[in-house]
Design a protein around this motif. Structure first.
Motif, PDB file in Angstrom:
ATOM      1  N   ALA A  64       0.958  -1.272   0.105  1.00 44.07           N
ATOM      2  CA  ALA A  64       0.014  -0.026   0.113  1.00 44.07           C
ATOM      3  C   ALA A  64       0.713   1.240  -0.040  1.00 44.07           C
ATOM      4  CB  ALA A  64      -1.107  -0.116   1.112  1.00 44.07           C
ATOM      5  N   GLY A  65       1.998   1.099   0.704  1.00 50.88           N
ATOM      6  CA  GLY A  65       3.066   2.301   0.479  1.00 50.88           C
ATOM      7  C   GLY A  65       3.701   2.646  -0.929  1.00 50.88           C
ATOM      8  N   GLY A  66       3.382   1.882  -1.851  1.00 49.53           N
ATOM      9  CA  GLY A  66       3.970   1.985  -3.019  1.00 49.53           C
ATOM     10  C   GLY A  66       5.072   1.110  -3.601  1.00 49.53           C
ATOM     11  N   THR A  67       5.274   0.183  -2.833  1.00 51.02           N
ATOM     12  CA  THR A  67       6.532  -0.836  -2.951  1.00 51.02           C
ATOM     13  C   THR A  67       5.932  -1.990  -4.059  1.00 51.02           C
ATOM     14  OG1 THR A  67       7.555  -0.561  -0.943  1.00 51.02           O
ATOM     15  CG2 THR A  67       8.099  -2.600  -2.156  1.00 51.02           C
ATOM     16  N   ARG A  68       6.860  -2.137  -5.028  1.00 56.97           N
ATOM     17  CA  ARG A  68       6.454  -2.988  -6.090  1.00 56.97           C
ATOM     18  C   ARG A  68       6.992  -4.286  -5.794  1.00 56.97           C
ATOM     19  NH1 ARG A  68       4.897  -0.828 -11.096  1.00 56.97           N
ATOM     20  NH2 ARG A  68       5.013   1.366 -11.358  1.00 56.97           N
ATOM     21  N   THR A  69       6.097  -5.314  -5.858  1.00 52.76           N
ATOM     22  CA  THR A  69       6.160  -6.465  -5.248  1.00 52.76           C
ATOM     23  C   THR A  69       5.891  -7.730  -6.459  1.00 52.76           C
ATOM     24  OG1 THR A  69       4.319  -6.838  -4.235  1.00 52.76           O
ATOM     25  CG2 THR A  69       6.112  -6.125  -2.917  1.00 52.76           C
ATOM     26  N   SER A  70       5.987  -7.367  -7.622  1.00 56.69           N
ATOM     27  CA  SER A  70       5.610  -8.106  -8.824  1.00 56.69           C
ATOM     28  C   SER A  70       6.603  -9.486  -8.882  1.00 56.69           C
ATOM     29  CB  SER A  70       5.380  -7.467 -10.142  1.00 56.69           C
ATOM     30  OG  SER A  70       6.798  -7.158 -10.467  1.00 56.69           O
ATOM     31  N   SER A  71       7.746  -9.071  -8.256  1.00 56.85           N
ATOM     32  CA  SER A  71       8.688 -10.477  -8.295  1.00 56.85           C
ATOM     33  C   SER A  71       8.962 -10.970  -7.006  1.00 56.85           C
ATOM     34  CB  SER A  71      10.205  -9.717  -8.815  1.00 56.85           C
ATOM     35  OG  SER A  71      10.617  -8.973  -8.160  1.00 56.85           O
ATOM     36  N   GLY A  72       8.062 -10.245  -5.888  1.00 55.14           N
ATOM     37  CA  GLY A  72       8.012 -11.114  -4.502  1.00 55.14           C
ATOM     38  C   GLY A  72       8.766  -9.859  -3.533  1.00 55.14           C
ATOM     39  N   PHE A  73       8.690 -10.261  -2.499  1.00 51.44           N
ATOM     40  CA  PHE A  73       9.130  -9.076  -1.409  1.00 51.44           C
ATOM     41  C   PHE A  73      10.739  -9.440  -1.215  1.00 51.44           C
ATOM     42  CE2 PHE A  73       4.737  -9.529   0.052  1.00 51.44           C
ATOM     43  CZ  PHE A  73       4.679  -8.073   0.377  1.00 51.44           C
TER      44      PHE A  73
END
Length: 110
Positions: free
Chosen positions: A32-41
């Motif tokens: 929700a803070g804007g971090t992109r996680t398409s490849s996982g955390f």
């Protein structure tokens, strides 16, 4: 939830519903803070989650344990989502569960 990293031994973590819920909320807030996680955390996010849990619940979880528990949740979600899409499946609003008639249930679990 002990981990003995000096000996390379890690014990199995005990996940309560409160800890799991906190983990999922924490990681959802990262997204929700804007971090992109398409490849996982990334490890930094998993380690930060572990630190937050450890502070809140006085535990000793690692980022790797967070990663493994998240995979468990992902597997559960995938199974439930697949079951939800079965044409004979319905939703029980009172119990918050997916239901199937006996014939479809027996066929699904075989």
């Amino acid at each position: 939830m002990d981990s003995n990293s000096s000996k390379g031994v890690s014990t199995h973590a005990s996940w309560t519903s409160a800890i799991s819920s906190f983990m999922l909320s924490h990681l959802a807030n990262v997204v929700a803070g804007g971090t992109r996680t398409s490849s996982g955390f990334k490890a930094v996010h998993l380690n930060a989650c572990a630190r937050a849990i450890n502070e809140r619940f006085n535990s000793t979880l690692t980022g790797e344990q967070i990663k493994n528990h998240l995979k468990t949740w992902q597997r559960k979600f995938t199974k439930k989502n697949r079951l939800r899409k079965v044409s004979s499946a319905s939703w029980d609003e009172k119990k918050f569960i997916i239901t199937l008639d006996d014939e479809h249930y027996n066929g699904y679990i075989e």
